[in-house]
Design a protein around this motif. Structure first.
Motif, PDB file in Angstrom:
ATOM      1  N   UNK A 236      12.324  -3.890  -1.899  1.00  0.00           N
ATOM      2  CA  UNK A 236      10.946  -3.988  -1.407  1.00  0.00           C
ATOM      3  C   UNK A 236      10.442  -5.425  -1.447  1.00  0.00           C
ATOM      4  N   UNK A 237      10.636  -6.080  -2.587  1.00  0.00           N
ATOM      5  CA  UNK A 237      10.171  -7.467  -2.711  1.00  0.00           C
ATOM      6  C   UNK A 237      10.954  -8.398  -1.784  1.00  0.00           C
ATOM      7  N   UNK A 238      12.220  -8.033  -1.515  1.00  0.00           N
ATOM      8  CA  UNK A 238      13.020  -8.834  -0.597  1.00  0.00           C
ATOM      9  C   UNK A 238      12.433  -8.826   0.810  1.00  0.00           C
ATOM     10  N   UNK A 239      11.959  -7.655   1.232  1.00  0.00           N
ATOM     11  CA  UNK A 239      11.329  -7.557   2.553  1.00  0.00           C
ATOM     12  C   UNK A 239      10.055  -8.408   2.606  1.00  0.00           C
ATOM     13  N   UNK A 240       9.285  -8.348   1.503  1.00  0.00           N
ATOM     14  CA  UNK A 240       8.018  -9.088   1.472  1.00  0.00           C
ATOM     15  C   UNK A 240       8.266 -10.589   1.490  1.00  0.00           C
ATOM     16  N   UNK A 241       9.142 -11.049   0.592  1.00  0.00           N
ATOM     17  CA  UNK A 241       9.419 -12.489   0.534  1.00  0.00           C
ATOM     18  C   UNK A 241      10.095 -12.993   1.804  1.00  0.00           C
ATOM     19  N   UNK A 242      10.851 -12.094   2.458  1.00  0.00           N
ATOM     20  CA  UNK A 242      11.529 -12.487   3.682  1.00  0.00           C
ATOM     21  C   UNK A 242      10.653 -12.405   4.910  1.00  0.00           C
ATOM     22  N   UNK A 243       9.450 -11.877   4.750  1.00  0.00           N
ATOM     23  CA  UNK A 243       8.517 -11.796   5.864  1.00  0.00           C
ATOM     24  C   UNK A 243       8.811 -10.654   6.831  1.00  0.00           C
ATOM     25  N   UNK A 244       9.718  -9.746   6.467  1.00  0.00           N
ATOM     26  CA  UNK A 244      10.062  -8.617   7.344  1.00  0.00           C
ATOM     27  C   UNK A 244       9.157  -7.431   7.026  1.00  0.00           C
ATOM     28  N   UNK A 245       7.935  -7.491   7.508  1.00  0.00           N
ATOM     29  CA  UNK A 245       6.951  -6.461   7.185  1.00  0.00           C
ATOM     30  C   UNK A 245       7.277  -5.127   7.851  1.00  0.00           C
ATOM     31  N   UNK A 246       7.956  -5.164   8.984  1.00  0.00           N
ATOM     32  CA  UNK A 246       8.324  -3.909   9.649  1.00  0.00           C
ATOM     33  C   UNK A 246       9.301  -3.112   8.787  1.00  0.00           C
ATOM     34  N   UNK A 247      10.299  -3.818   8.261  1.00  0.00           N
ATOM     35  CA  UNK A 247      11.264  -3.156   7.379  1.00  0.00           C
ATOM     36  C   UNK A 247      10.575  -2.664   6.107  1.00  0.00           C
ATOM     37  N   UNK A 248       9.630  -3.458   5.608  1.00  0.00           N
ATOM     38  CA  UNK A 248       8.887  -3.066   4.408  1.00  0.00           C
ATOM     39  C   UNK A 248       8.083  -1.793   4.656  1.00  0.00           C
ATOM     40  N   UNK A 249       7.393  -1.715   5.805  1.00  0.00           N
ATOM     41  CA  UNK A 249       6.590  -0.532   6.135  1.00  0.00           C
ATOM     42  C   UNK A 249       7.483   0.688   6.341  1.00  0.00           C
ATOM     43  N   UNK A 250       8.637   0.484   6.938  1.00  0.00           N
ATOM     44  CA  UNK A 250       9.565   1.605   7.128  1.00  0.00           C
ATOM     45  C   UNK A 250      10.054   2.125   5.784  1.00  0.00           C
ATOM     46  N   UNK A 251      10.342   1.184   4.869  1.00  0.00           N
ATOM     47  CA  UNK A 251      10.795   1.587   3.539  1.00  0.00           C
ATOM     48  C   UNK A 251       9.705   2.391   2.825  1.00  0.00           C
ATOM     49  N   UNK A 252       8.466   1.924   2.920  1.00  0.00           N
ATOM     50  CA  UNK A 252       7.341   2.613   2.276  1.00  0.00           C
ATOM     51  C   UNK A 252       7.141   4.007   2.861  1.00  0.00           C
ATOM     52  N   UNK A 253       7.319   4.135   4.166  1.00  0.00           N
ATOM     53  CA  UNK A 253       7.165   5.441   4.820  1.00  0.00           C
ATOM     54  C   UNK A 253       8.240   6.412   4.354  1.00  0.00           C
ATOM     55  N   UNK A 254       9.466   5.909   4.249  1.00  0.00           N
ATOM     56  CA  UNK A 254      10.577   6.763   3.821  1.00  0.00           C
ATOM     57  C   UNK A 254      10.467   7.166   2.350  1.00  0.00           C
ATOM     58  N   UNK A 255       9.779   6.373   1.560  1.00  0.00           N
ATOM     59  CA  UNK A 255       9.651   6.648   0.120  1.00  0.00           C
ATOM     60  C   UNK A 255       8.194   6.864  -0.270  1.00  0.00           C
ATOM     61  N   UNK A 256       7.453   7.488   0.608  1.00  0.00           N
ATOM     62  CA  UNK A 256       6.015   7.677   0.385  1.00  0.00           C
ATOM     63  C   UNK A 256       5.718   8.477  -0.879  1.00  0.00           C
ATOM     64  N   UNK A 257       6.511   9.513  -1.146  1.00  0.00           N
ATOM     65  CA  UNK A 257       6.266  10.364  -2.324  1.00  0.00           C
ATOM     66  C   UNK A 257       6.442   9.574  -3.618  1.00  0.00           C
ATOM     67  N   UNK A 258       7.518   8.788  -3.683  1.00  0.00           N
ATOM     68  CA  UNK A 258       7.774   7.992  -4.889  1.00  0.00           C
ATOM     69  C   UNK A 258       6.697   6.934  -5.090  1.00  0.00           C
ATOM     70  N   UNK A 259       6.261   6.314  -4.004  1.00  0.00           N
ATOM     71  CA  UNK A 259       5.219   5.294  -4.092  1.00  0.00           C
ATOM     72  C   UNK A 259       3.901   5.914  -4.535  1.00  0.00           C
TER      73      UNK A 259
END
Length: 343
Positions: A236-259
């Motif tokens: 997650x932090x890798x997506x943020x630091x890398x500026x890939x917000x689309x990948x970050x949002x996709x990850x959050x959507x796929x793991x919505x319950x855990x988040x």
């Protein structure tokens, strides 16, 4: 006479805890070598590693330490019921003290890590990685609180309170903090150890501090592991630091319950910390130490409690462990010792 007794008593504790820790380390190394010859894959599992090494601690080290100090003169601390209201209040107080002192320790740890070039050192995070929640629960929430409260609170406070209540409480915290052998745990272990010692001193019931210890460890280790096991924080932090917000949002959507679970737990902890701060502020003035007949005079405490053979050895031994852990040398030392034993 009182000063001589104090010096001998604390020296006995210092030597006992030093030898106990040293014997534990040697036994773990020897046991590791024997078990690896029987089954080379046995230590491939972190869970098996923890269970085997902790078995040495519980079955040999702690009982041996008790046998070494059991004949020291002890004081019978009067047993008093805390009351359900105060007992409940102590849980957020304990957790808040641990969290705030851990924050202080973490900041200092980061700065030391930056100065040494090794980064912040936290052995607990390394141990928690890949350990099943049931194993972590057994060790951190059941066995550790019971053994540690008996060893560093009841056995120690019973035999040192006659030299002064405040001294007994502070030394319980100091010894407990140093015994952990790493700076990451030292600060909060010292603060919580002193708090638990005070609670035991005022109630004479070790069950209270065992329950508080179990609660703090439960939230700090097992709950954190269970909640975050479905999330890859580094990803997650890798997506943020890398500026890939689309990948970050996709990850959050796929793991919505855990988040969502992490968010709820986080909200609970924040409310719990607020309650703890309020309760600490309200009850701080109630913390008082009674005078003990014949206790050490203020000017004689340090030279009798600290400046004795046993405590000097213990402090130097623990500081050596802390330094080696901070510099990342402990694994090299273990490998070196293992090579010597195995030939």
């Amino acid at each position: 006479m009182k000063e001589l007794n104090a010096k001998k008593t604390y020296s006995r504790f210092g030597l006992t805890y030093s030898i106990g820790q040293l014997v534990y380390t040697v036994l773990v190394v020897i046991l590791s070598l024997v078990l690896k010859k029987v089954n080379p894959e046995i230590f491939s599992s972190m869970a098996a590693n923890i269970l085997i090494t902790y078995a040495v601690l519980v079955l040999i080290t702690y009982p041996g330490m008790y046998l070494a100090i059991r004949n020291l003169e002890k004081t019978e601390i009067p047993k008093k019921s805390m009351g359900i209201g105060m007992l409940i209040a102590c849980f957020p107080i304990a957790y808040t003290l641990g969290a705030l002192s851990n924050l202080v320790g973490t900041i200092i740890n980061i700065r030391i890590g930056a100065a040494t070039g090794k980064g912040a050192v936290n052995p607990i995070l390394d141990v928690m990685t890949g350990v099943p929640p049931v194993v972590m629960f057994l060790v951190a929430v059941v066995l550790a609180p019971i053994c540690e409260e008996l060893t560093f609170r009841k056995f120690l406070v019973d035999r040192t309170v006659r030299f002064g209540e405040k001294t007994a409480v502070l030394m319980s915290g100091l010894v407990f903090g140093l015994y952990h052998g790493n700076f990451s745990q030292f600060v909060y272990a010292f603060v919580l150890g002193a708090f638990f010692a005070y609670v035991y001193l005022r109630t004479g019931k070790i069950i209270y501090t065992i329950l508080m210890h179990m609660f703090v460890n439960g939230i700090s280790t097992v709950l954190a592991q269970v909640v975050t096991q479905g999330l890859d924080i580094e990803e997650m932090t890798g997506y943020i630091y890398g500026g890939d917000m689309e990948a970050y949002m996709n990850y959050c959507t796929e793991h919505a319950a855990a988040i969502a679970a992490v968010g709820l737990i986080g909200l609970f902890i924040i409310l719990f910390l607020i309650a703890g701060v309020v309760l600490i502020a309200v009850n701080a003035k109630k913390v008082k130490f009674a005078a003990v007949p014949g206790e050490l005079e203020k000017g004689n405490i340090f030279k009798n409690v600290i400046i004795n053979v046993g405590m000097i050895v213990f402090i130097l031994y623990c500081l050596a462990n802390i330094v080696t852990a901070q510099l990342g040398l402990e694994r090299s030392l273990v490998r070196f010792i293992t090579s010597l034993i195995s030939g």
